[in-house]
Design an enzyme around this catalytic site. Structure first.
Site, PDB file in Angstrom:
ATOM      1  N   GLU A 182       0.820  -1.210   0.000  1.00  0.00           N
ATOM      2  CA  GLU A 182       0.000   0.000   0.000  1.00  0.00           C
ATOM      3  C   GLU A 182       0.855   1.261   0.000  1.00  0.00           C
ATOM      4  O   GLU A 182       0.819   2.067   0.942  1.00  0.00           O
ATOM      5  CB  GLU A 182      -0.935   0.009   1.211  1.00  0.00           C
ATOM      6  CG  GLU A 182      -1.887  -1.166   1.192  1.00  0.00           C
ATOM      7  CD  GLU A 182      -3.002  -1.104   2.228  1.00  0.00           C
ATOM      8  OE1 GLU A 182      -4.041  -1.703   1.999  1.00  0.00           O
ATOM      9  OE2 GLU A 182      -2.808  -0.461   3.274  1.00  0.00           O
ATOM     10  N   GLU A 191      -5.458  -8.405  -0.926  1.00  0.00           N
ATOM     11  CA  GLU A 191      -6.128  -8.253   0.371  1.00  0.00           C
ATOM     12  C   GLU A 191      -7.594  -7.975   0.134  1.00  0.00           C
ATOM     13  O   GLU A 191      -7.947  -7.120  -0.681  1.00  0.00           O
ATOM     14  CB  GLU A 191      -5.576  -7.061   1.167  1.00  0.00           C
ATOM     15  CG  GLU A 191      -4.226  -7.277   1.775  1.00  0.00           C
ATOM     16  CD  GLU A 191      -3.792  -6.128   2.662  1.00  0.00           C
ATOM     17  OE1 GLU A 191      -4.651  -5.485   3.321  1.00  0.00           O
ATOM     18  OE2 GLU A 191      -2.579  -5.862   2.696  1.00  0.00           O
TER      19      GLU A 191
END
Ligand code: BG6
Length: 474
Positions: A179, A371
């Site tokens: 991220e 995810e």
């Protein structure tokens, strides 16, 4: 039709949220160790409050986490039993280089991951490795100021060279930074940055961003050189922004918010800073700190695939008078059409299909969902069993949406790893009670519990999903 043959089903974890053993095997202290549970957590993670060591009166969940360091054989056996084709995990940088700036790596750390990868292959599980998942040796923060310092690029290059060389043949799929866009929202967690007084935060953040972007391109270059079989991806905290209404101002607001999010991936996937960013930098008086052959490195070393996390879509409005909602660090306008989790994260399976299309249209590269999942409070019975139908429902709907994106829209998708296949520490709250797993871990928010692992109802369900390659979702 179902999912492509060789589709990579599995689960994803991060070192600091599951390994524990923060001071074993020669490991050095890292930023992630000193982010406490409780009210100060966010201040520390965002770089507002300096906490460079453990302080009295705080509980630090990463110290022990779920102690996967000592349980990894048992845990991987359970993943194997579910039929995982892949397991996404991250390397704790300070296990390999305890301080971060050494020339020689720590053999014990290298051996730990080697054993772990071998254990995966025993069950036919392909490791998918995040090189850094919010992880930075504390020495690099104290001594160099984290990613605001260009020297970090060299330390990172050293790290990746060691990893690619040592794990050649054991690992093929790599992600450079988890991220990467989180750096802007949680600078201490994402880039080891704790703000100094009077510091120009904008300059610092985008300088650090440049350093991470260049480091990521170097990793791609080095990884391909060491083993041309390596597939190296970027990783985005994704979730498309919808306009709150069809009012042009709202649509423009959504466009701008999406730009902010795509910014990192635009550079990693297209090899150059996008014009909208250059214009913004100009307005803010920021000059990209190009040095040496940065531009060439970025241009020539774009990623092989686009990976992302998806928990929810988001909403933009030009005037934030509407109600807001929580969600994966980013605050967004509340979408009145959606339900939310117990933590207020809105649930939008169709948004996954939309996000996949947005990313695929933009980059035309294979995607990888690394995810997705529901953080929920579980009630375990005495044997540790949980009737988690809510989790099954959440995952089922998201899997259906991704199937639509593949079958109807033609999006290329390499795989799907659910977040936290085994309960682990929550990144945003530090809680154990925000559980995502198919496997229950007996531990509470204060750190008490036997660490016993047990299967939830969703364990058998996911096993069936994988065995049928996504056909059987009942
Ligand atoms: C992602 C992170 O932001 O979301 C993970 O990559 C994190 O580290 C996951 O755990 C879920 O968030 P949370 O706050 O529920 O743990």
């Amino acid at each position: 039709m179902s999912f492509p043959k060789n589709f990579l089903w599995g689960g994803a974890t991060a070192a600091n949220q599951c390994e524990g053993a923060y001071d074993e095997g020669g490991r050095g202290l890292a930023n992630v160790d000193v982010i406490p549970h409780g009210s100060e957590r966010w201040k520390v993670a965002s770089g507002e409050r300096q906490m460079f060591d453990f302080e009295e009166g705080f509980y630090y969940p990463a110290k022990e986490a779920i102690d996967m360091y000592h349980h990894f054989k048992e845990d991987i056996a359970l993943f194997g039993e579910m039929g995982f084709k892949t397991y996404r995990l991250s390397i704790a940088w300070s296990r390999i280089f305890p301080k971060g700036d050494e020339e020689e790596p720590n053999e014990e750390g290298l051996k730990f991951y080697e054993a772990l990868f071998k254990e995966c292959h025993k069950y036919g599980i392909e490791p998918l490795v995040t090189i850094t998942h919010f992880d930075c040796p504390m020495h690099l923060i104290k001594e160099y100021g984290g990613w605001r310092n260009r020297k970090m690029i060299d330390f990172y290059k050293n790290l990746v060279t060691v990893l690619f060389t040592r794990y050649k043949g054991l690992v093929k799929y790599w992600l450079t930074f988890n991220e990467i866009n989180m750096l802007i929202h949680a600078p201490f967690m994402g880039a080891g940055i704790c703000f100094e007084e009077g510091e120009d935060r904008y300059q610092t953040l985008y300088t650090a961003a440049h350093h991470e972007l260049v480091a990521s391109a170097w990793a791609t270059k080095i990884g391909h050189k060491i083993d041309p079989e390596n597939k190296i991806g970027c990783m985005l905290a994704a979730g498309s922004y919808y306009p709150y209404s069809c009012r042009p101002e709202d649509v423009l607001a959504a466009l701008k918010d999406n730009h902010k999010n795509y910014f990192f991936i635009d550079v990693q996937s297209r090899g150059a800073y996008p014009n909208y960013a250059l214009k913004e930098f100009e307005r803010n008086g920021f000059e990209i700190p190009y040095k040496e052959n940065d531009q060439e490195i970025l241009k020539e070393n774009t990623v092989d695939f686009i990976s992302f996390s998806y928990y929810s879509s988001r909403v933009s409005a030009y005037q934030y008078e509407s109600e807001k909602t929580a969600g994966n660090i980013f605050e967004s306008v509340k979408n009145p059409y959606l339900k939310a989790s117990e933590w207020g994260w809105q649930i939008d399976p169709m948004g996954l299909r939309i996000t996949m299309n947005d990313l695929y249209d933009r980059y035309q590269k294979p995607l990888f969902i690394v995810e997705n999942g529901l953080g929920a409070k579980d009630e375990a019975d005495e044997s540790g069993y949980v009737e988690d139908d809510y989790r099954i429902e959440y995952l089922r709907e998201h899997i259906k949406a991704m199937k639509d994106a593949i079958e109807i829209d033609g999006v290329e998708l390499l795989g799907y790893t659910t977040w936290g296949p085994i309960d682990l520490v929550s990144a945003s709250t530090g809680e154990m009670s925000k559980r995502y797993g198919f496997i229950y871990v007996d531990k509470d928010d204060e750190g008490k519990g036997s660490l016993r692992r047990s299967k939830k109802k969703s364990f058998e369900w996911y096993k069936k999903v994988i065995a049928s390659n996504g056909k059987d979702l009942d």
